[in-house]
Design a protein around this motif. Sequence first.
Motif, mmCIF file in Angstrom:
data_model
loop_
_atom_site.group_PDB
_atom_site.id
_atom_site.type_symbol
_atom_site.label_atom_id
_atom_site.label_comp_id
_atom_site.label_asym_id
_atom_site.label_seq_id
_atom_site.Cartn_x
_atom_site.Cartn_y
_atom_site.Cartn_z
ATOM 1 N N LEU A 107 92.651 115.000 45.741
ATOM 2 C CA LEU A 107 93.258 115.616 44.551
ATOM 3 C C LEU A 107 92.376 115.421 43.323
ATOM 4 O O LEU A 107 92.226 116.339 42.512
ATOM 5 N N ALA A 108 91.800 114.229 43.188
ATOM 6 C CA ALA A 108 90.935 113.973 42.032
ATOM 7 C C ALA A 108 89.710 114.882 42.093
ATOM 8 O O ALA A 108 89.303 115.464 41.082
ATOM 9 N N ALA A 109 89.125 115.017 43.270
ATOM 10 C CA ALA A 109 87.961 115.891 43.418
ATOM 11 C C ALA A 109 88.325 117.313 42.985
ATOM 12 O O ALA A 109 87.611 117.946 42.195
ATOM 13 N N HIS A 110 89.454 117.785 43.468
ATOM 14 C CA HIS A 110 89.903 119.135 43.141
ATOM 15 C C HIS A 110 90.127 119.276 41.635
ATOM 16 O O HIS A 110 89.677 120.247 41.019
ATOM 17 N N ALA A 111 90.814 118.287 41.034
ATOM 18 C CA ALA A 111 91.116 118.360 39.599
ATOM 19 C C ALA A 111 89.838 118.340 38.763
ATOM 20 O O ALA A 111 89.807 118.866 37.651
ATOM 21 N N LEU A 112 88.776 117.743 39.312
ATOM 22 C CA LEU A 112 87.500 117.668 38.571
ATOM 23 C C LEU A 112 86.568 118.834 38.913
ATOM 24 O O LEU A 112 85.393 118.819 38.551
ATOM 25 N N GLY A 113 87.094 119.808 39.638
ATOM 26 C CA GLY A 113 86.309 121.009 39.920
ATOM 27 C C GLY A 113 85.416 120.914 41.138
ATOM 28 O O GLY A 113 84.553 121.768 41.359
ATOM 29 N N LEU A 114 85.625 119.873 41.943
ATOM 30 C CA LEU A 114 84.827 119.714 43.167
ATOM 31 C C LEU A 114 85.615 120.206 44.368
ATOM 32 O O LEU A 114 86.845 120.232 44.356
ATOM 33 N N GLY A 115 84.887 120.563 45.419
ATOM 34 C CA GLY A 115 85.520 120.861 46.695
ATOM 35 C C GLY A 115 85.332 119.658 47.602
ATOM 36 O O GLY A 115 84.325 118.939 47.500
ATOM 37 N N ALA A 116 86.297 119.454 48.482
ATOM 38 C CA ALA A 116 86.226 118.295 49.381
ATOM 39 C C ALA A 116 86.874 118.643 50.706
ATOM 40 O O ALA A 116 87.773 119.489 50.765
ATOM 41 N N CYS A 117 86.400 117.987 51.743
ATOM 42 C CA CYS A 117 87.042 118.146 53.055
ATOM 43 C C CYS A 117 87.014 116.808 53.795
ATOM 44 O O CYS A 117 85.943 116.197 53.936
ATOM 45 N N PRO A 118 88.185 116.365 54.266
ATOM 46 C CA PRO A 118 88.190 115.172 55.116
ATOM 47 C C PRO A 118 87.619 115.535 56.475
ATOM 48 O O PRO A 118 87.877 116.627 56.982
ATOM 49 N N VAL A 119 86.852 114.643 57.058
ATOM 50 C CA VAL A 119 86.266 114.901 58.373
ATOM 51 C C VAL A 119 86.557 113.707 59.279
ATOM 52 O O VAL A 119 86.053 112.603 59.061
ATOM 53 N N GLY A 120 87.404 113.977 60.262
ATOM 54 C CA GLY A 120 87.744 112.920 61.218
ATOM 55 C C GLY A 120 86.925 113.019 62.488
ATOM 56 O O GLY A 120 86.920 112.099 63.315
ATOM 57 N N SER A 121 86.238 114.131 62.636
ATOM 58 C CA SER A 121 85.454 114.352 63.848
ATOM 59 C C SER A 121 84.048 113.759 63.664
ATOM 60 O O SER A 121 83.132 114.418 63.170
ATOM 61 N N PHE A 122 83.921 112.475 64.015
ATOM 62 C CA PHE A 122 82.623 111.800 63.938
ATOM 63 C C PHE A 122 82.622 110.626 64.902
ATOM 64 O O PHE A 122 83.684 110.160 65.341
ATOM 65 N N HIS A 123 81.437 110.157 65.229
ATOM 66 C CA HIS A 123 81.286 109.043 66.168
ATOM 67 C C HIS A 123 81.423 107.738 65.372
ATOM 68 O O HIS A 123 80.511 107.375 64.613
ATOM 69 N N GLN A 124 82.563 107.086 65.561
ATOM 70 C CA GLN A 124 82.894 105.941 64.696
ATOM 71 C C GLN A 124 81.861 104.812 64.774
ATOM 72 O O GLN A 124 81.414 104.280 63.757
#
Length: 177
Positions: A107-124
């Motif tokens: 939400l903070a990223a969005h409010a500051l004009g940034l785009g964001a995406c959570p990524v759960g698909s990664f090799h931990q």
Amino acid sequence: MKMDVLEAIHSRSSVRVYRKEPVAIDLIRQVIQAAARAASASNAQPWRFIVVGDKNRQHAIRAIAPGIRDEPAAIVAVCLQAPGAGNAHADEMAWMSLGAALQNLLLAAHALGLGACPVGSFHQRAVALLLDLPAGVTPAILVTLGYPIAGAAASKKPAPQKGLDEICFSERWGVPL
Ligand SMILES: Cc1cc2nc3c(=O)[nH]c(=O)nc-3n(C[C@H](O)[C@H](O)[C@H](O)COP(=O)(O)O)c2cc1C
């Protein structure tokens, strides 16, 4: 730009492609500070953040994170510093706290004009090695950050939402609110 919290909640959506433009570190700091203001069980603040801006290191992460589609300005690894002692309930509460921090971050990223995406698909394990995470610290989710491509959000259909009748009940299960 100041954005009302409800406006931010309802207008946010995941942004997966970005302008090739750096994001100032102070802006990223603001985003992380907002994430770290989330509620957390017993105020444990079990989150740790690693901001990866270096392109070579990003490249290495992308090779083990198929969920990342584009080249972002930054990748934030949101990590869990486990409360330890093998207490399953404490662990669950810590993961839940991390979810709260993630949503604040988005939400903070969005409010500051940034785009964001959570990524759960990664090799931990591979990400943990790459980031030199100490024992007891787990990479929970990666978040890609960058400036959205102008107009892309407007032309993108919002992700389908379940109706309130399906997800919220009154007094007992199955009774619509
Ligand atoms: C825990 C979690 C993991 C996710 N993993 C991925 C991922 O690996 N790749 C991706 O493109 N999006 C990922 N997403 C984004 C979701 O696909 C997205 O939030 C969902 O489709 C709703 O769309 P919206 O964020 O635009 O509202 C993830 C989201 C969450 C919360």
